[in-house]
Design a protein around this motif. Structure first.
Motif, PDB file in Angstrom:
ATOM      1  N   LYS A  92       0.835  -1.224   0.000  1.00  0.00           N
ATOM      2  CA  LYS A  92       0.000   0.000   0.000  1.00  0.00           C
ATOM      3  C   LYS A  92       0.860   1.261   0.000  1.00  0.00           C
ATOM      4  CE  LYS A  92      -4.178  -1.981   1.826  1.00  0.00           C
ATOM      5  NZ  LYS A  92      -4.814  -2.267   3.112  1.00  0.00           N
ATOM      6  N   LEU A  93       2.141   1.076   0.263  1.00  0.00           N
ATOM      7  CA  LEU A  93       3.069   2.210   0.162  1.00  0.00           C
ATOM      8  C   LEU A  93       4.448   1.659  -0.192  1.00  0.00           C
ATOM      9  CD1 LEU A  93       3.961   5.175   0.542  1.00  0.00           C
ATOM     10  CD2 LEU A  93       4.218   4.713   2.977  1.00  0.00           C
ATOM     11  N   LEU A  94       5.021   2.183  -1.272  1.00  0.00           N
ATOM     12  CA  LEU A  94       6.331   1.716  -1.728  1.00  0.00           C
ATOM     13  C   LEU A  94       7.376   2.799  -1.446  1.00  0.00           C
ATOM     14  CD1 LEU A  94       8.042  -0.367  -3.343  1.00  0.00           C
ATOM     15  CD2 LEU A  94       7.385   0.887  -5.410  1.00  0.00           C
ATOM     16  N   ILE A  95       8.429   2.404  -0.732  1.00  0.00           N
ATOM     17  CA  ILE A  95       9.498   3.365  -0.430  1.00  0.00           C
ATOM     18  C   ILE A  95      10.789   2.880  -1.104  1.00  0.00           C
ATOM     19  CG2 ILE A  95      10.807   4.531   1.403  1.00  0.00           C
ATOM     20  CD1 ILE A  95       8.496   3.998   3.313  1.00  0.00           C
ATOM     21  N   CYS A  96      11.307   3.665  -2.043  1.00  0.00           N
ATOM     22  CA  CYS A  96      12.553   3.307  -2.731  1.00  0.00           C
ATOM     23  C   CYS A  96      13.698   4.097  -2.103  1.00  0.00           C
ATOM     24  CB  CYS A  96      12.465   3.655  -4.216  1.00  0.00           C
ATOM     25  SG  CYS A  96      11.231   2.662  -5.070  1.00  0.00           S
ATOM     26  N   LEU A  97      14.788   3.389  -1.797  1.00  0.00           N
ATOM     27  CA  LEU A  97      15.885   4.050  -1.083  1.00  0.00           C
ATOM     28  C   LEU A  97      17.231   3.922  -1.788  1.00  0.00           C
ATOM     29  CD1 LEU A  97      15.335   3.055   2.679  1.00  0.00           C
ATOM     30  CD2 LEU A  97      14.588   5.120   1.484  1.00  0.00           C
TER      31      LEU A  97
END
Ligand code: 5GP
Ligand code: MN
Length: 346
Positions: A92-97
């Motif tokens: 539901k939430l994608l965090i790319c680092l």
């Protein structure tokens, strides 16, 4: 460090609330200490706040990062393709680092690209491609780990940064600055480190877990490379090390063994451009480092399908090692002006 846009922080805050705790964090392919440290540090903070967080890595990382909290829960795409893709596609939430281009998501590229839900990139590489909905891009920042720590504070999640999360963030800053050697001219970096130390981390232990955990074979490989596989070009202020598959086999090479080799030639007087070529099964991996103005990300982008930071970049080519070395040697005269122009008074 520049001020982080509060509007984006507010949007991210609202996404975090709406995500109902279903969050996936993706670091770049072949994660380094900053990519995996910031991913696991952030995962820890969000978990402590009650969220259900999954770190999905495109590929595995050297085992001297396995001590970082949450390591055993990471889904590695190259070993668990279906599970990894499904986690990314259904979050539901994608965090790319710690990456600025979709190609750096490796074989997770398609899943990241096709994901249409809320997403954010938190990164410190220059010229990011807009592949996420929100972007927190600060190329002036030492490391993604430092940036993530600042974002966490702005999100009001500071109370969830425990010692384990602090260790992960410290690892990211330490590895991306060569143990506080470069990219540390901003006093805020040391303020961040000071705050992490306040959380009770043992910085000596972290340093030792990362840098004093090599095999004897790796030390011998380093010696062999420096003695037999290093070319120095004083007229170009350049030096290059190459690592053939044969030599890797001879010294029982495992991933991570050549970490930091590329920095070694920079300690030769007069050398401020260093290169490491590593022969792989179907390609050659290039790593570049420089001191001063010579922009290795431009050199990598113009000749080796790569990019990165001004003083640390990489790339890869499909040519043979011999052709790659010939290309490198033939390129030096074309860059002589830029290489000579770099003015270092130390
Ligand atoms: P390393 O030499 O440690 O593999 O990479 C140094 C930096 O160069 C990384 O932090 C990353 O920013 C960049 N980099 C490394 N390999 C590649 C690549 O293949 N493509 C791009 N665009 N950047 C790379
Ligand atoms: Mn980084």
């Amino acid at each position: 460090m520049k001020v982080i846009d509060t509007e984006i922080i507010n949007k991210l805050k609202s996404h975090l609330l709406k995500a109902d705790g279903q969050i996936v964090i993706v670091p770049h392919v072949n994660p380094d200490g900053d990519a995996i440290g910031s991913a696991l540090g952030l995962a820890r903070v969000l978990k402590n706040s009650g969220a259900n967080v999954q770190v999905v890595s495109p590929t595995n990382y050297p085992n001297f990062y396995n001590w970082i909290v949450g390591n055993e829960d990471v889904i590695v795409h190259s070993s668990h393709k279906k599970k990894a893709k499904s986690a990314v596609e259904n979050t539901k939430l994608l965090i790319c680092l710690d990456f600025n281009h979709l190609s750096r998501a490796g074989d997770l590229k398609e899943s990241v690209e096709s994901y249409k839900g809320p997403s954010v990139l938190i990164d410190h590489h220059p010229n990011p491609q807009a592949f996420t909905e929100l972007m927190i891009s600060h190329p002036e920042c030492s490391s993604t780990a430092e940036l993530v720590f600042q974002v966490v504070k702005l999100l009001g999640l500071q109370q969830f940064v425990d010692k384990d999360a602090a260790e992960a963030f410290f690892c990211g800053i330490m590895t991306d600055t060569g143990s506080f050697d470069y990219n540390v001219s901003d006093p805020q970096t040391f303020q961040t480190i000071s705050e992490l130390l306040e959380l009770g981390i043992n910085q000596e232990a972290i340093h030792s877990r990362v840098y004093d955990n090599y095999s004897a074979d790796r030390m011998r490989l380093m010696g062999y490379c420096l003695s037999e596989c290093m070319e120095v070009y004083p007229e170009y202020h350049a030096a290059m090390i190459y690592l053939t598959k044969e030599v890797q086999k001879k010294f029982n090479f495992v991933p991570g063994d050549s970490e930091s080799f590329v920095n070694l030639p920079l300690s030769i007087k007069g050398v401020h451009f260093s290169t490491l070529f590593t022969e792989k099964d179907d390609q050659v991996k290039a790593s570049f480092r420089s001191k001063g103005e010579f922009a290795v990300n431009e050199f990598a982008g113009e000749n080796f399908n790569g990019g990165g930071h001004r003083n640390a970049a990489g790339g890869e080519v499909k040519t043979s090692l011999k052709e790659t070395l010939d290309l490198y040697r033939s390129l030096l005269p074309a860059y002589q002006d830029k290489l000579v122009k770099t003015n270092l008074d130390y």
